[in-house]
Design a protein around this motif. Structure first.
Motif, PDB file in Angstrom:
ATOM      1  N   LYS A 283       0.840  -1.202   0.000  1.00 59.19           N
ATOM      2  CA  LYS A 283       0.000   0.000   0.000  1.00 59.19           C
ATOM      3  C   LYS A 283       0.874   1.251   0.000  1.00 59.19           C
ATOM      4  O   LYS A 283       0.517   2.274  -0.594  1.00 59.19           O
ATOM      5  N   TYR A 284       2.027   1.142   0.626  1.00 58.74           N
ATOM      6  CA  TYR A 284       2.995   2.242   0.719  1.00 58.74           C
ATOM      7  C   TYR A 284       3.879   2.313  -0.532  1.00 58.74           C
ATOM      8  O   TYR A 284       4.843   3.052  -0.583  1.00 58.74           O
ATOM      9  N   ARG A 285       3.549   1.468  -1.535  1.00 62.63           N
ATOM     10  CA  ARG A 285       4.250   1.398  -2.822  1.00 62.63           C
ATOM     11  C   ARG A 285       5.654   0.823  -2.694  1.00 62.63           C
ATOM     12  O   ARG A 285       6.550   1.179  -3.455  1.00 62.63           O
ATOM     13  N   ILE A 286       5.845  -0.071  -1.741  1.00 58.99           N
ATOM     14  CA  ILE A 286       7.145  -0.706  -1.560  1.00 58.99           C
ATOM     15  C   ILE A 286       7.034  -2.177  -1.919  1.00 58.99           C
ATOM     16  O   ILE A 286       6.217  -2.906  -1.362  1.00 58.99           O
ATOM     17  N   GLU A 287       7.849  -2.597  -2.857  1.00 60.16           N
ATOM     18  CA  GLU A 287       7.919  -3.996  -3.256  1.00 60.16           C
ATOM     19  C   GLU A 287       9.361  -4.472  -3.068  1.00 60.16           C
ATOM     20  O   GLU A 287      10.290  -3.836  -3.553  1.00 60.16           O
ATOM     21  N   TYR A 288       9.520  -5.579  -2.392  1.00 59.94           N
ATOM     22  CA  TYR A 288      10.855  -6.121  -2.129  1.00 59.94           C
ATOM     23  C   TYR A 288      11.205  -7.211  -3.136  1.00 59.94           C
ATOM     24  O   TYR A 288      10.332  -7.956  -3.592  1.00 59.94           O
ATOM     25  N   ASP A 289      12.492  -7.296  -3.435  1.00 58.12           N
ATOM     26  CA  ASP A 289      12.973  -8.391  -4.264  1.00 58.12           C
ATOM     27  C   ASP A 289      13.069  -9.670  -3.451  1.00 58.12           C
ATOM     28  O   ASP A 289      12.854 -10.770  -3.973  1.00 58.12           O
ATOM     29  N   THR A 290      13.401  -9.523  -2.166  1.00 59.13           N
ATOM     30  CA  THR A 290      13.603 -10.698  -1.310  1.00 59.13           C
ATOM     31  C   THR A 290      13.053 -10.449   0.090  1.00 59.13           C
ATOM     32  O   THR A 290      13.257  -9.377   0.658  1.00 59.13           O
ATOM     33  N   TRP A 291      12.340 -11.435   0.607  1.00 57.72           N
ATOM     34  CA  TRP A 291      11.962 -11.469   2.021  1.00 57.72           C
ATOM     35  C   TRP A 291      12.811 -12.575   2.640  1.00 57.72           C
ATOM     36  O   TRP A 291      12.557 -13.745   2.426  1.00 57.72           O
ATOM     37  N   PHE A 292      13.834 -12.175   3.361  1.00 56.57           N
ATOM     38  CA  PHE A 292      14.836 -13.112   3.875  1.00 56.57           C
ATOM     39  C   PHE A 292      14.492 -13.492   5.314  1.00 56.57           C
ATOM     40  O   PHE A 292      14.423 -12.629   6.187  1.00 56.57           O
ATOM     41  N   ARG A 293      14.290 -14.776   5.568  1.00 60.26           N
ATOM     42  CA  ARG A 293      13.901 -15.239   6.907  1.00 60.26           C
ATOM     43  C   ARG A 293      15.141 -15.585   7.755  1.00 60.26           C
ATOM     44  O   ARG A 293      16.011 -16.338   7.310  1.00 60.26           O
ATOM     45  N   GLU A 294      15.172 -15.057   8.952  1.00 54.29           N
ATOM     46  CA  GLU A 294      16.252 -15.396   9.885  1.00 54.29           C
ATOM     47  C   GLU A 294      16.303 -16.905  10.131  1.00 54.29           C
ATOM     48  O   GLU A 294      17.385 -17.478  10.272  1.00 54.29           O
ATOM     49  N   SER A 295      15.145 -17.539  10.178  1.00 57.97           N
ATOM     50  CA  SER A 295      15.088 -18.979  10.476  1.00 57.97           C
ATOM     51  C   SER A 295      15.913 -19.800   9.489  1.00 57.97           C
ATOM     52  O   SER A 295      16.444 -20.865   9.856  1.00 57.97           O
ATOM     53  N   THR A 296      16.050 -19.325   8.247  1.00 55.65           N
ATOM     54  CA  THR A 296      16.839 -20.081   7.276  1.00 55.65           C
ATOM     55  C   THR A 296      18.304 -20.161   7.694  1.00 55.65           C
ATOM     56  O   THR A 296      18.985 -21.149   7.404  1.00 55.65           O
ATOM     57  N   LEU A 297      18.791 -19.125   8.368  1.00 60.02           N
ATOM     58  CA  LEU A 297      20.187 -19.117   8.811  1.00 60.02           C
ATOM     59  C   LEU A 297      20.432 -20.154   9.899  1.00 60.02           C
ATOM     60  O   LEU A 297      21.541 -20.687  10.026  1.00 60.02           O
ATOM     61  N   HIS A 298      19.394 -20.411  10.702  1.00 64.29           N
ATOM     62  CA  HIS A 298      19.507 -21.449  11.731  1.00 64.29           C
ATOM     63  C   HIS A 298      19.339 -22.827  11.091  1.00 64.29           C
ATOM     64  O   HIS A 298      20.095 -23.760  11.394  1.00 64.29           O
TER      65      HIS A 298
END
Length: 589
Positions: A283-298
């Motif tokens: 809604k704020y006109r922000i689109e991300y290329d990546t949503w990186f999850r901390e859990s993946t690092l664990h």
């Protein structure tokens, strides 16, 4: 790429150096190395369009007074074939250059020829940059700080794209660690309260969700019948998740072991919160290329791997059962714990693993984080970790962002009525236009504090900077439309038309138009999108000034066409800037 300011600087430097070379060859000046000298735009246009202090810095090696040196240099400068019409000396020895009409023509042509690409540069060509911003805790809604961070981060990424970087936008989801444990504990407590006798009495009232949450919440989040400890989240969003879970699954989870119950509630609520972050930011006109999850690092072993790498680096030691990182060897005030005596890594470790992933594994040339002011002390620790891991810490840049004070009717404005809870991004965007939010949050450099005037943000007046810029664009569109209705179309801009541009309002406008590529580079270097919003306000200001001083309709053909082309060029620049910032560019207002 069109950067006519930089080209003029290069020409001025060459003219000065060629003149000095001739004077040395003639024996007027000794054959000494020429110290570095500045080429710049003087603050006062009366002192020329481009100025240099070359004569002053050469006083010592040339063993002469700066004024005498300047006179000798100017006497040898030949402007023919350059973008300059004349050269003068001012004060103690400043050498000032003045543009010729051909240069002004080249600027207008450059804007009209480049169109939507005008302002783009090759400053960051061939380099990859990752801009990580907002990264709000997924255990609750985004607050006003995230609103500023979102605008700064997204607009900075756009500026860097304009400067030639290959840019990616990233959101780091903290879906592991203490905050998730706290989230689960909070959800379970509220769920168990709903399942209690007192909670069921409220359920029986069949209230809507908002009213139900308010009744459970009480006046300060801790109603006597439903006590909550200090180490939990007290927001009504927690109650809403617990109630929705209850409505869907009933009391079944209340009979489960505590950890199973917490997991079930987190698995239910966390995806909804993350989707909420997606939706609010979109809604704020922000689109991300990546949503990186901390859990993946664990889960993929990155956290464990980085601990072993730090041990191998020689910068760790064990004390009292814990593993410590020698950050004092990198200038930190004290060493930091990596792994607690219970064997659980601190939050610092996944952060190290995450930034190692950015720079060493994904190999970005620049990793840029937008941090709040409370993270200032965290920067040297993070850079120390990168250095210990053999990563160039200079590739990691942190932009510190100060908080904003919302003001309405001259007073601090709190949208929340209960216990001073943080103002959410979603609530803010219900109060003011998205255009205003994105523009206002970038009116000052990130590390500066400022008051966000809510009344000003919604006003349709020249005092509102975003309205002022948009109105300049709409005004030009209106001029073009009216002329077209009378059969007047813009013709290709020519050198002859440039001869008709003579007023100070016209010439100052053209000179400012030429500085957009430089402004983009400066904003990218400083990680400061405010330089671009300021430029937008400045060019709108000069256009309104031009419009009030210089008629277009009814003037001789060459004057009318020259001013029409000038207007079209300004229209293009405003459209480029607002498009870059993802702000609407209306054709009528």
């Amino acid at each position: 790429m069109y950067d006519l300011i930089n080209e003029s600087f290069t020409q001025a430097r060459e003219l000065v150096m060629n003149a000095m070379g001739a004077l040395v060859a003639e024996g007027v000046f000794p054959a000494e190395a020429v110290p570095a000298f500045n080429i710049e735009i003087p603050a006062d246009s009366k002192n020329g369009d481009v100025s240099t202090n070359a004569a002053m810095v050469c006083a010592k090696p040339f063993r002469n007074a700066p004024r005498k040196i300047a006179e000798a240099i100017v006497g040898k400068i030949v402007t023919e074939g350059s973008c300059f019409e004349k050269v003068e000396i001012a004060g103690p020895g400043f050498i000032n250059f003045f543009y010729n009409k051909g240069w002004y023509a080249s600027v207008v042509k450059a804007v009209l020829d480049a169109g939507a690409d005008y302002g783009k540069t090759e400053f960051g060509k061939g380099k990859r940059a990752l801009v990580e911003f907002v990264s709000a805790n997924p255990t609750g809604p985004m607050h006003i700080g995230n609103a500023r961070g979102g605008a700064i981060g997204d607009c900075l990424a756009a500026v860097m794209e304009y400067a030639g970087y290959e840019v990616e936008r990233e959101f780091y989801i903290n879906d592991a660690g203490n905050q998730i444990e706290k989230f689960g504990k909070s959800l379970r407590l509220r769920y168990m309260q709903i399942c209690s006798e007192a909670g069921q009495a409220i359920v029986a009232k069949n209230l809507d969700l908002d009213a139900f949450c308010k009744e459970i919440y009480g006046e300060d989040g801790n109603r006597p019948e439903f006590p909550m400890p200090d180490d939990v989240y007290l927001g009504m969003d927690i109650i809403a998740h617990a109630k929705n879970f209850f409505d869907e699954y009933g009391m079944i989870a209340s009979a489960q072991p505590e950890e199973d119950c917490k997991k079930a509630l987190v698995d239910y609520a966390l995806p909804k919160n993350i989707q909420g972050l997606h939706d609010d930011l979109a809604k704020y006109r922000i689109e991300y290329d990546t949503w990186f999850r901390e859990s993946t690092l664990h889960n993929d072993g990155s956290v464990a791997k980085v601990i072993e790498q730090l041990k191998a680096s020689g910068y760790t030691y064990e004390q009292d059962g814990a593993l410590w990182f020698k950050t004092t060897e990198f200038g930190d005030e004290k060493d930091r714990v990596l792994v607690r005596d219970n064997g659980i890594p601190t939050y610092f470790v996944p952060d190290i693993a995450y930034h190692y992933n950015k720079l060493a594994e994904r190999k970005f040339d620049k990793a840029i984080d937008i941090f709040g002011a409370d993270h200032h002390g965290y920067i040297p620790r993070l850079k120390a970790a990168m250095t210990a891991l053999g990563v160039d810490a200079k590739k990691l840049d942190i932009v510190i962002m100060q908080m904003v004070r919302l003001v309405k009717n001259g007073e601090t404005y709190k949208l929340s009525k209960r216990s001073g809870k943080a103002i959410t991004l979603n609530t803010l965007l219900e109060e003011i236009p998205i255009d205003a939010a994105r523009f206002f949050f970038n009116l000052r450099e990130p590390n500066s504090q400022f008051d966000f005037d809510l009344d000003l943000a919604i006003s349709n007046s020249s005092q509102n900077p975003v309205y002022y810029v948009q109105y300049a664009h709409a005004r030009i569109c209106s001029v073009i439309k009216k002329l077209k209705e009378e059969g007047v179309e813009a013709k290709a801009f020519t050198d002859e038309m440039a001869e008709a541009l003579n007023t100070s309002e016209e010439l100052e406008l053209v000179k400012l138009m030429a500085t957009l590529p430089t402004t983009i580079n400066d904003a990218a270097k400083a990680y400061d999108p405010a330089k671009v919003t300021k430029y937008a306000v400045d060019i709108a200001t000069l256009y309104h000034k031009f419009y009030n001083a210089c008629r277009i309709k009814g003037e001789p053909e060459n004057v009318m066409q020259a001013r029409l082309s000038l207007s079209l060029a300004v229209k293009q620049i405003i459209a480029n800037i607002l498009g870059m910032l993802k702000i609407n560019c209306p054709e009528s207002m």
